[in-house]
Every structure is written in C-alpha cells, then in structure tokens.
Design a protein around this motif. Structure first.
Motif, PDB file in Angstrom:
ATOM      1  N   SER A 107      -3.431   2.455 -14.128  1.00  0.00           N
ATOM      2  CA  SER A 107      -2.742   1.347 -14.786  1.00  0.00           C
ATOM      3  C   SER A 107      -1.229   1.485 -14.654  1.00  0.00           C
ATOM      4  CB  SER A 107      -3.143   1.262 -16.259  1.00  0.00           C
ATOM      5  OG  SER A 107      -2.781   2.447 -16.951  1.00  0.00           O
ATOM      6  N   LEU A 108      -0.705   2.712 -14.747  1.00  0.00           N
ATOM      7  CA  LEU A 108       0.735   2.905 -14.615  1.00  0.00           C
ATOM      8  C   LEU A 108       1.191   2.646 -13.180  1.00  0.00           C
ATOM      9  CD1 LEU A 108       3.290   3.667 -16.143  1.00  0.00           C
ATOM     10  CD2 LEU A 108       2.852   6.068 -15.578  1.00  0.00           C
ATOM     11  N   ILE A 109       0.411   3.090 -12.220  1.00  0.00           N
ATOM     12  CA  ILE A 109       0.732   2.811 -10.818  1.00  0.00           C
ATOM     13  C   ILE A 109       0.759   1.305 -10.573  1.00  0.00           C
ATOM     14  CG2 ILE A 109      -0.088   3.032  -8.433  1.00  0.00           C
ATOM     15  CD1 ILE A 109      -1.257   5.790  -9.303  1.00  0.00           C
ATOM     16  N   THR A 152       0.826  -1.214   0.000  1.00  0.00           N
ATOM     17  CA  THR A 152       0.000   0.000   0.000  1.00  0.00           C
ATOM     18  C   THR A 152       0.855   1.255   0.000  1.00  0.00           C
ATOM     19  OG1 THR A 152      -1.781  -1.152   1.167  1.00  0.00           O
ATOM     20  CG2 THR A 152      -1.779   1.257   1.268  1.00  0.00           C
ATOM     21  N   ALA A 153       1.898   1.252   0.829  1.00  0.00           N
ATOM     22  CA  ALA A 153       2.781   2.409   0.907  1.00  0.00           C
ATOM     23  C   ALA A 153       3.533   2.622  -0.401  1.00  0.00           C
ATOM     24  CB  ALA A 153       3.760   2.238   2.060  1.00  0.00           C
ATOM     25  N   ARG A 154       3.941   1.537  -1.044  1.00  0.00           N
ATOM     26  CA  ARG A 154       4.641   1.659  -2.323  1.00  0.00           C
ATOM     27  C   ARG A 154       3.722   2.250  -3.388  1.00  0.00           C
ATOM     28  NH1 ARG A 154       9.309   2.437  -3.636  1.00  0.00           N
ATOM     29  NH2 ARG A 154       8.793   3.875  -1.985  1.00  0.00           N
ATOM     30  N   ARG A 155       2.472   1.811  -3.420  1.00  0.00           N
ATOM     31  CA  ARG A 155       1.530   2.377  -4.384  1.00  0.00           C
ATOM     32  C   ARG A 155       1.365   3.872  -4.160  1.00  0.00           C
ATOM     33  NH1 ARG A 155      -2.455  -2.728  -3.638  1.00  0.00           N
ATOM     34  NH2 ARG A 155      -1.829  -3.942  -5.473  1.00  0.00           N
ATOM     35  N   ARG A 156       1.292   4.272  -2.897  1.00  0.00           N
ATOM     36  CA  ARG A 156       1.135   5.692  -2.583  1.00  0.00           C
ATOM     37  C   ARG A 156       2.374   6.480  -3.010  1.00  0.00           C
ATOM     38  NH1 ARG A 156       0.909   5.223   2.623  1.00  0.00           N
ATOM     39  NH2 ARG A 156      -1.250   4.517   2.556  1.00  0.00           N
ATOM     40  N   ALA A 157       3.554   5.933  -2.735  1.00  0.00           N
ATOM     41  CA  ALA A 157       4.800   6.607  -3.116  1.00  0.00           C
ATOM     42  C   ALA A 157       4.931   6.701  -4.633  1.00  0.00           C
ATOM     43  CB  ALA A 157       5.991   5.866  -2.520  1.00  0.00           C
ATOM     44  N   ILE A 158       4.547   5.649  -5.334  1.00  0.00           N
ATOM     45  CA  ILE A 158       4.624   5.640  -6.793  1.00  0.00           C
ATOM     46  C   ILE A 158       3.719   6.713  -7.377  1.00  0.00           C
ATOM     47  CG2 ILE A 158       3.991   4.294  -8.839  1.00  0.00           C
ATOM     48  CD1 ILE A 158       4.949   1.794  -7.134  1.00  0.00           C
ATOM     49  N   ALA A 159       2.505   6.817  -6.857  1.00  0.00           N
ATOM     50  CA  ALA A 159       1.571   7.825  -7.365  1.00  0.00           C
ATOM     51  C   ALA A 159       2.157   9.224  -7.228  1.00  0.00           C
ATOM     52  CB  ALA A 159       0.244   7.718  -6.617  1.00  0.00           C
ATOM     53  N   GLY A 160       2.797   9.504  -6.092  1.00  0.00           N
ATOM     54  CA  GLY A 160       3.405  10.809  -5.902  1.00  0.00           C
ATOM     55  C   GLY A 160       4.609  11.024  -6.793  1.00  0.00           C
ATOM     56  N   ALA A 161       5.437   9.982  -6.937  1.00  0.00           N
ATOM     57  CA  ALA A 161       6.669  10.104  -7.724  1.00  0.00           C
ATOM     58  C   ALA A 161       6.386  10.301  -9.208  1.00  0.00           C
ATOM     59  CB  ALA A 161       7.537   8.874  -7.508  1.00  0.00           C
TER      60      ALA A 161
END
Length: 275
Positions: free
Chosen positions: A175-177, A158-167
């Motif tokens: 789909s990219l996330i 979950t945290a990685r998905r959140r970080a990816i969205a911000g990055a």
C-alpha cells in the motif's frame, strides 16, 4: 486546501508561471518557514516529519516541482535542470509572499537545488539540511540515468515502483509503494520525470563545492546508511570538507529514511532549525 491522511497536514496550491504548484504544509501561517524540496520522488517523502516540524513551531512547506507529484505543468530537459528549478523555487517563494530568511531542506536532487540556492545566494538561507541528497559526482544513479530520452509508458511506472520499494527499505508495504507511485500513473508526470532524468548532471553539484567551502551557514546531513547510490561515504566527505556541517546517520534505512525513522529524523530537523 484539503486535509491529507494526517489531519494536521494540509495540501494547498499557489499559481507559479500560470500553473498550480502543489505543496504540503502544517503549522501556523506566521511561523518561520521551512521550504522542503524533493528530487526524483515528490513531496510525499516529507510527510512523515511535517507534524514534528509544526509541533516545533515551524511552518514546513513541502513543494512538488512543476510537472511532478501533484503540481501542474510539465518539465522539459531545459526546465528540469538544477539551475532552472532553483529559479522556479524563487518564483514559488514570491508567489507565497514569503519574506526574510527561509530555511531549506533537500532530498535527492532537491538537495542539489538546495545547494544551488545557497551557493548562488538566490534566497536568504540561515541554515539548511540535506537528507540522502546528491553530492559531488554521486549522481545520476543508474536506475535514473537509464531513462534519459526514454519512452514514458509502463516501463517508467514499473521502474519507479521497483525503486520506491528499495528506497523505503524495511518500511515498504504494497500500500505504501502504491501511494508513493501514484503520480506516475499520469503520463504527463512520467514525461516530466524523464525530462528530470535527462537533465541530471553532476556538474551542477561539483561546480558548487568552492562556494559551499566558503559558506558559514550551518548545515545538517541526515543519511540512511544503506543507500546504495547516495552512499554515506559521500556524506562523510561533505561533512569533512564543508564547514559547519553535522552528520546524523540513520541505521537500517535506505534512500527515504523519513519512513524508517520519522520520530528520530523529525526531532533532528526540528532541533536543528529551531537553533
């Protein structure tokens, strides 16, 4: 070797320490190699620019560190430290039978590994680039440091998905996330990633500064200006203190600017490494 979603980019693997090390590549086998390192993400960060580099007559090789991305194995705190990963990179180079000068590009903690390889002269590096890399005491970022010695379940994913969205900033789509987050659905990768987070230590970059200040190797910094952790102020400091450094700023981009401005960054990297 199999095609990825971009037909001119291939994913391949080579045995390192008895485990398959996965990497993305493009271009001619006999072209000058460009080794591209990731950090808290994986080789996917380099995908948008690989075609540009191949078109420029280079052979980009975007590797997945052991236990991360599509590579096998599993990191520990000891093997996830920057010096250990730099040593692993030399074994990856040997496994590919790469000889002579090897240009480097590093993103995030991959930039710390790049700086270590150059400062300690572990490879013959004619020039290197850093893209939103860790520098000085800029790291570990709070959203990474909080997972030191942490559990490796759904909280990490979950945290990685959140970080990816911000990055990804303005380039982010669901789909990219999901594409970026896919490796962390594997618990082995989550364990490796928390080991990498636990090993993160800014002394590994601070200790390199004197050697880099003596370095005459040409250096390129490419920076997404909206990065809240590896801020552009660190890049400006590096460019002012480290000789032969050029800074290219990417407006309206965060920690993975390759997704926001692939053409601009691809051209900047290609021009720099062809020089």
């Amino acid at each position: 070797m199999s095609d990825t979603s971009e037909t001119r980019v291939l994913r391949a693997a080579v045995q390192v320490d008895g485990e398959p090390a996965s990497y993305l590549t493009a271009g001619r086998q006999d072209a000058p190699p460009l080794l591209m390192l990731h950090g808290t993400y994986w080789s996917r960060v380099w995908l948008p620019v690989l075609g540009h580099l191949a078109d420029a007559g280079l052979r980009p090789l975007a590797v997945d560190l052991p236990g991360l991305g599509r590579s096998a194995g599993q990191l520990t705190v000891a093997t996830g430290a920057v010096p250990a990963l730099a040593d692993w990179m030399t074994r990856f180079v040997s496994a590919l039978h790469l000889c002579g000068p090897i240009a480097l590009a590093g993103h995030d903690i991959g930039g710390a590994i790049t700086q270590h390889l150059v400062a300690h002269e572990l490879l013959e590096v004619p020039r290197f680039a850093l893209v939103n890399s860790v520098l000085y005491d800029s790291w570990p970022a709070p959203h990474v440091a909080q997972f030191r010695d942490a559990e490796t379940g759904e909280g990490v994913l979950t945290a990685r998905r959140r970080a990816i969205a911000g990055a990804l900033a303005g380039a982010a789509t669901q789909s990219l996330i999901a594409d970026y987050a896919d490796p962390w659905t594997d618990e082995r990768v989550r364990r490796s990633w928390t080991a990498l987070a636990s090993a993160a230590d800014n002394r590994y970059t601070l200790d390199l500064v004197p050697a880099l200040q003596r370095s005459t190797v040409p250096k390129l910094l490419i920076w997404g200006e909206d990065d809240r952790h590896e801020t552009v102020a660190y890049a400006e400091r590096f460019a002012s203190e480290i000789p032969r450094t050029t800074l290219v700023r990417i407006p309206h981009a965060d920690h993975i600017p390759m997704e926001n401005a692939p053409d601009l960054i691809g051209r900047a990297l290609a021009d720099f490494f062809r020089a």
